[in-house]
Design an enzyme around this catalytic site. Structure first.
Site, PDB file in Angstrom:
ATOM      1  N   ALA A  79       0.837  -1.208   0.000  1.00 47.34           N
ATOM      2  CA  ALA A  79       0.000   0.000   0.000  1.00 47.34           C
ATOM      3  C   ALA A  79       0.870   1.255   0.000  1.00 47.34           C
ATOM      4  CB  ALA A  79      -0.931   0.001   1.202  1.00 47.34           C
ATOM      5  N   TYR A  83       0.745   4.292  -2.692  1.00 44.51           N
ATOM      6  CA  TYR A  83       0.471   5.681  -2.318  1.00 44.51           C
ATOM      7  C   TYR A  83       1.589   6.608  -2.805  1.00 44.51           C
ATOM      8  CZ  TYR A  83      -2.921   3.357   0.722  1.00 44.51           C
ATOM      9  OH  TYR A  83      -3.932   2.574   1.218  1.00 44.51           O
TER      10      TYR A  83
END
Length: 119
Positions: A79, A83
């Site tokens: 993740a 991002y």
């Protein structure tokens, strides 16, 4: 006044595979928190990036926000990489902030500004 906006994420075959949301939308300060939930089968197939980018675009262009931010656990390397690819910057690390599976882990605070969004 704070509001939330939740949108479903669908495949091309119109199968619901998750949700993307802006929460705690604060128009006075021009900010909101973003989050995403994807089914395990949909992860790693690009749905997360597309959904996040579309929601960020909506937040900056239609809601006229100045900042979109998120928190994620430091052990969620996939993740964090996504991002950063989208343009989020790590603004802070809350050390040993969460207790997960028998150990303390860091929480990352990340944000992106409207002036940094060039899509």
């Amino acid at each position: 006044m704070n509001d939330d906006l939740i949108l479903g994420i669908e495949t091309n075959e119109q199968v619901l595979v998750g949700w993307v949301f802006l929460k705690d939308i604060d128009y006075a300060h021009g900010r909101a928190s973003i989050g995403i939930l994807l089914s395990s089968e949909a992860r790693g197939q690009g749905y997360g990036q597309i959904a996040m980018e579309q929601m960020i675009d909506l937040g900056f262009k239609q809601l006229r926000l100045n900042k979109i931010y998120l928190t994620t656990r430091g052990l969620n390397e996939q993740a964090i990489a996504l991002y950063k690819k989208i343009g989020f910057v790590t603004e802070g690390i809350l050390r040993n902030h969460a207790y997960v599976e028998g150990k303390y882990v860091d929480t990352y605070f990340m944000g992106i500004l409207a002036s940094e969004w060039n899509r």
